[in-house]
Write an enzyme that holds these catalytic residues in place. Structure first.
Site, PDB file in Angstrom:
ATOM      1  N   ARG A 178      41.034  32.505  37.131  1.00 29.84           N
ATOM      2  CA  ARG A 178      42.369  32.983  37.498  1.00 29.84           C
ATOM      3  C   ARG A 178      43.228  31.794  37.922  1.00 29.84           C
ATOM      4  O   ARG A 178      42.730  30.894  38.597  1.00 29.84           O
ATOM      5  CB  ARG A 178      42.284  33.973  38.663  1.00 29.84           C
ATOM      6  CG  ARG A 178      41.735  35.319  38.272  1.00 29.84           C
ATOM      7  CD  ARG A 178      41.396  36.162  39.492  1.00 29.84           C
ATOM      8  NE  ARG A 178      39.988  36.100  39.817  1.00 29.84           N
ATOM      9  CZ  ARG A 178      39.453  36.547  40.951  1.00 29.84           C
ATOM     10  NH1 ARG A 178      40.207  37.081  41.871  1.00 29.84           N
ATOM     11  NH2 ARG A 178      38.158  36.446  41.166  1.00 29.84           N
ATOM     12  N   ASN A 235      26.981  45.944  46.703  1.00 29.47           N
ATOM     13  CA  ASN A 235      28.214  45.398  46.131  1.00 29.47           C
ATOM     14  C   ASN A 235      28.205  45.759  44.649  1.00 29.47           C
ATOM     15  O   ASN A 235      27.612  45.072  43.826  1.00 29.47           O
ATOM     16  CB  ASN A 235      28.248  43.878  46.342  1.00 29.47           C
ATOM     17  CG  ASN A 235      29.536  43.263  45.830  1.00 29.47           C
ATOM     18  OD1 ASN A 235      30.348  43.948  45.202  1.00 29.47           O
ATOM     19  ND2 ASN A 235      29.711  41.988  46.092  1.00 29.47           N
ATOM     20  N   HIS A 280      39.017  38.963  50.370  1.00 28.58           N
ATOM     21  CA  HIS A 280      38.038  38.056  50.988  1.00 28.58           C
ATOM     22  C   HIS A 280      38.069  38.155  52.521  1.00 28.58           C
ATOM     23  O   HIS A 280      37.650  37.229  53.212  1.00 28.58           O
ATOM     24  CB  HIS A 280      38.311  36.574  50.648  1.00 28.58           C
ATOM     25  CG  HIS A 280      37.958  36.179  49.247  1.00 28.58           C
ATOM     26  ND1 HIS A 280      38.685  35.245  48.557  1.00 28.58           N
ATOM     27  CD2 HIS A 280      36.957  36.556  48.436  1.00 28.58           C
ATOM     28  CE1 HIS A 280      38.156  35.062  47.363  1.00 28.58           C
ATOM     29  NE2 HIS A 280      37.105  35.872  47.257  1.00 28.58           N
ATOM     30  N   GLU A 338      29.024  37.125  53.425  1.00 27.60           N
ATOM     31  CA  GLU A 338      29.714  38.425  53.389  1.00 27.60           C
ATOM     32  C   GLU A 338      28.746  39.595  53.476  1.00 27.60           C
ATOM     33  O   GLU A 338      29.019  40.568  54.160  1.00 27.60           O
ATOM     34  CB  GLU A 338      30.537  38.519  52.101  1.00 27.60           C
ATOM     35  CG  GLU A 338      31.750  37.625  52.135  1.00 27.60           C
ATOM     36  CD  GLU A 338      32.372  37.463  50.769  1.00 27.60           C
ATOM     37  OE1 GLU A 338      31.769  36.781  49.924  1.00 27.60           O
ATOM     38  OE2 GLU A 338      33.459  37.999  50.547  1.00 27.60           O
ATOM     39  N   ARG A 391      30.539  47.359  49.895  1.00 25.72           N
ATOM     40  CA  ARG A 391      31.729  46.509  49.817  1.00 25.72           C
ATOM     41  C   ARG A 391      32.799  47.248  49.015  1.00 25.72           C
ATOM     42  O   ARG A 391      32.556  47.655  47.881  1.00 25.72           O
ATOM     43  CB  ARG A 391      31.385  45.210  49.118  1.00 25.72           C
ATOM     44  CG  ARG A 391      32.597  44.348  48.973  1.00 25.72           C
ATOM     45  CD  ARG A 391      32.285  43.071  48.289  1.00 25.72           C
ATOM     46  NE  ARG A 391      33.478  42.247  48.300  1.00 25.72           N
ATOM     47  CZ  ARG A 391      33.644  41.200  47.520  1.00 25.72           C
ATOM     48  NH1 ARG A 391      32.701  40.849  46.685  1.00 25.72           N
ATOM     49  NH2 ARG A 391      34.736  40.497  47.591  1.00 25.72           N
TER      50      ARG A 391
END
Ligand code: ADP
Length: 596
Positions: free
Chosen positions: A234, A7, A173, A380, A85
């Protein structure tokens, strides 16, 4: 199979190694971040040892190039495949793909859609290709799971030229939403077909997803990961009028507004910290800003739960995951507060005592809540490893194994009260034919099933008696009797419709009418040989070349009492054109990968 998961982000590199022989085991994990002045901070864990400190690695490329030696030193060895990823797959990449010159070039063209993330991800791909040129590499996209979202969910009502430039909702996601939806469905023992699920991934980034019949139908992030829920830095949904307003009032240009939306908003803006633990601690001390931040965070998430229930026409299961979803009992409580109107209520003791190390997917709804609520960890990296292995599996794994398939015609299992009512008090059923599952038989006696529209005569009774009467019919039979029965696993009878049984001594009205979910019975020895795990799901190919089908999401049930056999009903058998018995083979694929 040993898989390295990479990742490569804009400011950090995270790598893990999974050994996928049997259960997935993470044998190595490392994070490299805060690159400055030719060095970075790192943390790693391998085989029970932990290490952290500064390393003389100037950037992400240098950290990745140094990895073979690090893996060697920690006994993690050489990977057999690498899963990357990738944040944005655009419209083109709807599933996991093998990376080669062509696909890398195509991903490059998507950079405008994710200017912060995709170039960083691709840097990781390029360096890994140089470091391990002979190892297959795969891309798993955050957007892919949402490729099934319908046009009315993905379309912004904006000028055509904008839409033609690629301005639409994609969602992110996806790997996490898919995995936790599958895991939670397995936890409640129900097939994904027929389930309406909302998954809430609440971490530093946060998003909600509506999963209907196992596919994503809407999600809260849009073109970018800015839309939707409140996040660490965010703000999620804002009025797009902010650009004009901020330009006029504060003189901010587009780039500055965008920067602040990504990095200076969310919990950080409202409460001075992007870390939920810090915000909760401040709120507990009475800080008004922190309290408001928690309310805004919870209210937004609750609104999405309600909106997605409306989008799907109901809700069966709510799933919490991500650092906040997994760890903050109080945020789970706040989000669920006031949802009693849709038959969702939490059991506060269960909510407060969630321990994922002890139970990986506990249910926390109160007794009687129609909507189930499950907490489970986002995994993940493990999913990326599994998808990588699944995509490459045909090259690496043994040929498919065969499983006997039995067709279950409509039948009933009767309780003592039912036998008394239908055949007379104290009546004993007469075993006629033994079934393949030890100790089970079909009886000489028959019953009639009666519904508002019609009757099914001479229906088989399977013994021995059970604590609760269960009536298993096909979808076609549902039309005949005029009752819509749910697809259920045997024994999961709460809330099932009522039907009337008719026998020589009388009538018996009972709930327990179901269409049986397809499943494989197997025992621990065969399960180990076939690589099957209790409660997970697999895809099974049944039938011949001409009319054969792959049946997805077939539930595995393991018990020492079972003989290995797949059970399908007559509708499923007719669709695949098989008669009383057949053979099936497990297809190594996505359902198996995810459900594991
Ligand atoms: P990422 O999106 O970066 O993977 P995580 O899923 O690790 O992030 O989630 C990080 C968030 O989870 C942070 O806001 C952190 O404060 C929060 N978190 C972790 N543990 C707890 C806890 N015990 N209580 C409340 N929040 C927690």
């Amino acid at each position: 199979m040993k898989i390295l998961v990479v990742n490569s982000g804009s400011s950090s590199l995270k790598v893990s190694v999974f050994d996928l022989a049997g259960q997935a085991v993470e044998t190595f994990k490392a994070t490299y971040e805060r690159f400055e002045n030719g060095a970075c901070a790192y943390r790693l864990s391998a085989g029970g040892t932990r290490e952290s400190g500064q390393a003389p690695l100037a950037d992400i490329a240098a950290a990745l190039a140094a990895l073979p030696a690090v893996l060697e030193r920690h006994g993690a060895g050489r990977p057999e495949a690498i899963g990357h990823r990738l944040v944005h797959g655009g419209e083109r990449f709807r599933e996991t793909i093998v990376l080669d010159a062509g696909t890398v070039a195509a991903i490059e063209t998507l950079t405008p859609l994710a200017p912060l993330h995709n170039p960083a991800n691709l840097l990781g791909v390029r360096v890994a290709q140089q470091v391990w040129p002979d190892i297959p590499q795969v891309a798993v996209f955050d957007t892919a799971f949402h490729a099934t979202n319908p046009a009315w969910a993905t379309t912004y009502a904006v000028p055509k030229a904008w839409r033609e430039a690629g301005f639409r909702r994609y969602g992110f996601h996806g790997t996490s939403h898919r995995q936790v939806a599958f895991r939670a469905a397995a936890e409640i023992g129900q097939p994904l077909a027929g389930l309406k699920i909302v998954t809430l991934h609440l971490g530093n980034g946060a998003s909600a997803c509506a999963v209907s019949n196992g596919v994503s139908v809407d999600t809260s992030m849009g073109l970018t990961p800015l839309e939707g829920l409140v996040m660490g830095t965010r703000g999620g949904d804002v009025d797009p009028g902010l650009f004009g307003f901020l330009s006029r009032q504060l003189g901010l240009d587009v780039a500055e507004v965008e920067r602040q939306l990504y990095h200076e908003s969310g919990l950080k803006a409202l409460a001075g910290s992007s870390d939920m633990r810090a915000v909760e601690a401040k709120a507990a001390e009475g800080d008004a800003d922190a309290r408001l931040a928690l309310e805004v965070f919870a209210y937004r998430a609750r609104k999405y739960v309600g909106a997605y229930a409306a989008a799907m026409g109901g809700l069966d299961l709510l799933v919490f995951t991500g650092g906040i979803g997994e760890n903050s009992a109080s945020m789970r409580r706040r989000i669920c507060e006031g949802l009693e109107f849709m038959d969702l209520s939490l059991d506060h003791d269960r909510n407060d005592s969630v321990d994922l190390a002890e139970h990986p997917a506990p249910q926390i709804q109160s007794f009687g809540s129609q909507v189930r609520v499950v907490v489970t960890a986002a995994a993940e990296e493990e999913m990326i490893a599994r998808e990588t292995a699944a995509l490459l599996a045909p090259r690496h794994e043994a040929p498919p194994v065969s499983i006997p398939v039995a067709v279950s015609a409509r039948h009933v299992h009767l309780s003592r009260a039912a036998v008394d009512a239908l055949f007379g008090p104290g009546y004993q059923l007469t075993p006629a034919l033994p079934l393949r599952q030890p100790g089970q038989w079909s009886s000489q006696e028959r019953v009639t099933i009666e519904g508002p529209k019609g009757r099914l005569e001479r229906v088989a009774i399977l013994g021995p008696e059970r604590a609760r009467t269960q009536v298993e019919i096909s979808r076609t039979d549902c039309f005949t009797v005029g009752i819509d029965a749910p697809v259920r696993e045997s024994g999961q009878l709460d809330g099932t419709p009522s039907v009337t049984l008719v026998g020589p001594a009388g009538r018996f009205e009972t709930d327990g009418l179901i269409v049986a979910a397809r499943h494989i019975h197997t025992n621990p020895q065969d399960a180990a040989r076939l690589g099957l795990t209790d409660g997970t799901m697999v895809d099974v190919r049944i039938g011949d070349e001409e009319r054969g089908l792959v049946f997805g999401k077939t539930l595995i049930r393991v018990s020492p009492k079972f003989v290995t056999e797949m059970h399908i009903d007559t509708d499923e058998a007719n669709a695949a054109d098989i008669r009383v018995n057949g053979e099936g083979s497990i297809v190594p694929g996505l359902t198996a990968a995810i459900a594991g």
